[in-house]
Design a protein around this motif. Structure first.
Motif, PDB file in Angstrom:
ATOM      1  N   TRP A  41       0.849  -1.433  -0.151  1.00  0.00           N
ATOM      2  CA  TRP A  41      -0.025  -0.165  -0.035  1.00  0.00           C
ATOM      3  C   TRP A  41       1.051   1.129  -0.058  1.00  0.00           C
ATOM      4  O   TRP A  41       0.359   2.241  -0.656  1.00  0.00           O
ATOM      5  N   GLU A  42       2.118   1.255   0.469  1.00  0.00           N
ATOM      6  CA  GLU A  42       3.016   2.352   0.466  1.00  0.00           C
ATOM      7  C   GLU A  42       3.554   2.522  -0.846  1.00  0.00           C
ATOM      8  O   GLU A  42       3.602   3.552  -1.338  1.00  0.00           O
ATOM      9  N   ILE A  43       4.062   1.362  -1.666  1.00  0.00           N
ATOM     10  CA  ILE A  43       4.357   1.623  -2.861  1.00  0.00           C
ATOM     11  C   ILE A  43       3.240   2.152  -3.993  1.00  0.00           C
ATOM     12  O   ILE A  43       3.589   2.683  -4.844  1.00  0.00           O
ATOM     13  N   VAL A  63      10.168  -2.626 -12.802  1.00  0.00           N
ATOM     14  CA  VAL A  63      10.623  -3.782 -12.305  1.00  0.00           C
ATOM     15  C   VAL A  63      10.480  -3.758 -10.744  1.00  0.00           C
ATOM     16  O   VAL A  63      11.028  -2.867 -10.095  1.00  0.00           O
ATOM     17  N   PHE A  64       9.897  -4.721 -10.154  1.00  0.00           N
ATOM     18  CA  PHE A  64       9.785  -5.030  -8.823  1.00  0.00           C
ATOM     19  C   PHE A  64      10.744  -6.107  -8.396  1.00  0.00           C
ATOM     20  O   PHE A  64      10.702  -7.165  -8.849  1.00  0.00           O
ATOM     21  N   LEU A  65      11.771  -5.834  -7.153  1.00  0.00           N
ATOM     22  CA  LEU A  65      12.449  -7.056  -6.889  1.00  0.00           C
ATOM     23  C   LEU A  65      12.288  -7.278  -5.365  1.00  0.00           C
ATOM     24  O   LEU A  65      11.945  -6.062  -4.643  1.00  0.00           O
ATOM     25  N   ASN A  66      12.457  -8.471  -5.000  1.00  0.00           N
ATOM     26  CA  ASN A  66      12.089  -8.786  -3.707  1.00  0.00           C
ATOM     27  C   ASN A  66      13.158 -10.207  -3.169  1.00  0.00           C
ATOM     28  O   ASN A  66      13.406 -10.810  -4.133  1.00  0.00           O
ATOM     29  N   THR A  73      -1.450 -10.235  -4.433  1.00  0.00           N
ATOM     30  CA  THR A  73      -2.107  -8.817  -4.056  1.00  0.00           C
ATOM     31  C   THR A  73      -1.163  -7.878  -4.543  1.00  0.00           C
ATOM     32  O   THR A  73      -1.477  -6.856  -5.053  1.00  0.00           O
ATOM     33  N   PHE A  74       0.080  -8.048  -4.271  1.00  0.00           N
ATOM     34  CA  PHE A  74       1.161  -7.336  -4.662  1.00  0.00           C
ATOM     35  C   PHE A  74       1.100  -7.139  -6.154  1.00  0.00           C
ATOM     36  O   PHE A  74       0.998  -5.769  -6.766  1.00  0.00           O
ATOM     37  N   ARG A  75       1.198  -8.373  -6.984  1.00  0.00           N
ATOM     38  CA  ARG A  75       0.999  -8.242  -8.209  1.00  0.00           C
ATOM     39  C   ARG A  75      -0.055  -7.444  -8.979  1.00  0.00           C
ATOM     40  O   ARG A  75       0.083  -6.481  -9.633  1.00  0.00           O
ATOM     41  N   LYS A  76      -1.355  -7.853  -8.361  1.00  0.00           N
ATOM     42  CA  LYS A  76      -2.426  -7.307  -8.972  1.00  0.00           C
ATOM     43  C   LYS A  76      -2.519  -5.759  -8.688  1.00  0.00           C
ATOM     44  O   LYS A  76      -2.870  -4.971  -9.648  1.00  0.00           O
ATOM     45  N   VAL A  77      -2.143  -5.294  -7.542  1.00  0.00           N
ATOM     46  CA  VAL A  77      -2.279  -3.800  -7.178  1.00  0.00           C
ATOM     47  C   VAL A  77      -1.334  -2.976  -7.992  1.00  0.00           C
ATOM     48  O   VAL A  77      -1.700  -2.095  -8.554  1.00  0.00           O
ATOM     49  N   ASN A  85       4.725  -2.072 -18.838  1.00  0.00           N
ATOM     50  CA  ASN A  85       4.809  -3.173 -18.186  1.00  0.00           C
ATOM     51  C   ASN A  85       5.161  -3.397 -16.983  1.00  0.00           C
ATOM     52  O   ASN A  85       6.184  -2.752 -16.319  1.00  0.00           O
ATOM     53  N   THR A  86       4.791  -4.407 -16.088  1.00  0.00           N
ATOM     54  CA  THR A  86       5.277  -4.553 -14.691  1.00  0.00           C
ATOM     55  C   THR A  86       6.064  -6.054 -14.806  1.00  0.00           C
ATOM     56  O   THR A  86       5.391  -7.062 -15.493  1.00  0.00           O
ATOM     57  N   ARG A  87       7.171  -6.061 -14.144  1.00  0.00           N
ATOM     58  CA  ARG A  87       7.898  -7.565 -13.940  1.00  0.00           C
ATOM     59  C   ARG A  87       8.422  -7.606 -12.683  1.00  0.00           C
ATOM     60  O   ARG A  87       8.724  -6.592 -11.853  1.00  0.00           O
ATOM     61  N   TYR A  88       8.402  -9.070 -12.230  1.00  0.00           N
ATOM     62  CA  TYR A  88       8.585  -9.033 -10.838  1.00  0.00           C
ATOM     63  C   TYR A  88       9.962 -10.045 -10.471  1.00  0.00           C
ATOM     64  O   TYR A  88       9.716 -11.202 -11.444  1.00  0.00           O
ATOM     65  N   GLY A  89      10.735  -9.761  -9.970  1.00  0.00           N
ATOM     66  CA  GLY A  89      11.966 -10.658  -9.878  1.00  0.00           C
ATOM     67  C   GLY A  89      12.374 -10.935  -8.569  1.00  0.00           C
ATOM     68  O   GLY A  89      12.141 -10.389  -7.422  1.00  0.00           O
TER      69      GLY A  89
END
Ligand code: GDP
Ligand code: MN
Length: 348
Positions: A41-43, A63-66, A73-77, A85-89
């Motif tokens: 929610w902060e991002i 690009v989101f890294l974790n 939820t994180f991906r959807k929001v 484009n959103t990408r998740y690493g």
């Protein structure tokens, strides 16, 4: 988020967005955010601001890294809020753990000592992994290898002005490699031997230190000691090829082996700033005056009223930190012979 238009009947919010203003001429660039699932929610707030003030016109990727897998939820929001484009690493474990050359008992004793001395994040293991990751690895993540430029965004930031031009293109056209909006003095307790390590690096790799650098921003005695000035790295627009260069990687490896990410609490801000100050020419650094920005507890709000009106800014100029005694931005102006904006004295 597709850059190519989908059929009008596709139930995807992104089809209702106008095409990127600079379609076909965009830079090879991405936003990058390191975050935990609990930061969602902060991002989200940060993304909304970046999109409204800038990216709705450009649709750059994000690009989101974790260090743990992102949840649904994180991906959807985040995907719903972004126009690109959103990408998740996932961060590989060897980039988010103690290297073999670190004495874990010594590191634990330091954390205990810093806890007693109440040094901010001093007792945290994860904060140290985070600082080390931002210092030495994010630009080498497989997803990041595809890009040349990045803009770092953290949770809960604010942007106060419209940004009506492509900041990445600006960097490229003006031969800039690193940029900032806020600068300040680092807590000495977190970096007591950082400068010694930097001096060791300079001795070992004098070939990486450029002429016409910004030593005057970092040191008041020609390099003998560090004055603790640094660019605040929660905002950065920079060049990834520079961070991936032999010079920067040699620098990071040298610091890493001296152990201060764990035996002290070296932050990525002074680490990046010292690199930019010594291994880039002065004219490769840029102060983005027109990017008005807040990250707790500091604000950059353009001093010049006309800049604020022209760009529909909503920050209070009284909150501007630039000319405060704890800011290093005056020093940056001075070493670059830049003229300070009218009215700066009143904000000291
Ligand atoms: P501060 O700005 O120095 O107070 O530190 P933050 O808490 O904002 O952390 C800096 C950045 O790293 C933010 O983008 C956080 O979301 C991210 N971050 C901090 N700790 C972790 C962590 O343990 N895991 C992940 N994945 N991200 C983190
Ligand atoms: Mn932060």
């Amino acid at each position: 988020a597709a850059a190519t238009p989908m059929s009008a009947t596709t139930p995807n919010l992104k089809t209702s967005l106008p095409p990127p203003k600079a379609d076909g001429s965009r830079m090879n660039a991405t936003f990058v955010t390191l975050a935990r699932n609990s930061d969602v929610w902060e991002i989200a707030r940060s993304i909304r601001q970046v999109e409204d003030r800038f990216n709705k016109r450009y649709n750059y990727d994000w690009v989101f890294l974790n260090d743990a897998p992102f949840d649904d939820t994180f991906r959807k929001v985040t995907t719903a809020l972004t126009s690109g484009n959103t990408r998740y690493g996932l961060i590989p474990e060897q980039h988010w753990s103690f290297p073999s050359f670190i004495d874990q008992e010594r590191a634990a004793a330091v954390r205990e000592d810093m806890r007693e001395r109440k040094i901010i994040y001093g007792d945290s293991i994860s904060y140290r992994h985070m600082c080390r990751y931002e210092s030495g690895f994010f630009f080498r993540h497989p997803l990041m290898l595809e890009y040349e430029w990045y803009w770092r965004v953290e949770p809960s930031i604010e942007l106060f002005c419209d940004i009506e031009y492509d900041t990445f293109r600006f960097m490229a056209e003006n031969k800039k490699k690193y940029s900032f909006v806020l600068s300040l003095y680092e807590y000495v307790e977190t970096i007591p031997t950082l400068w010694e390590s930097v001096k060791g690096f300079i001795k070992e790799h004098p070939e990486h230190i450029v002429e016409n650098n910004s030593m005057g921003f970092l040191s008041d005695d020609g390099g003998k000691s560090y004055n603790h000035c640094h660019f605040w790295s929660n905002f950065e627009i920079g060049n990834l090829d520079w961070l991936r260069s032999k010079a920067y990687v040699d620098y990071f490896d040298h610091l890493d082996h001296d152990g201060g990410f764990f035996y002290e609490r070296w932050g990525d801000a002074p680490v990046h700033s010292i690199a930019a100050g010594l291994m880039l020419r002065k004219d490769e650094l840029h102060f983005f005056n027109d990017i008005a920005y807040y990250h707790v507890p500091f604000t950059h709000c353009p001093t010049d009223e006309q800049v604020r009106l022209d760009n529909k800014c909503h920050c209070n100029p009284k909150d501007n930190f630039d000319w405060n005694g704890y800011s290093c931005t005056s020093r940056f102006f001075e070493i670059n012979s830049m003229k300070k904006p009218e009215g700066w004295e009143k904000q000291q």
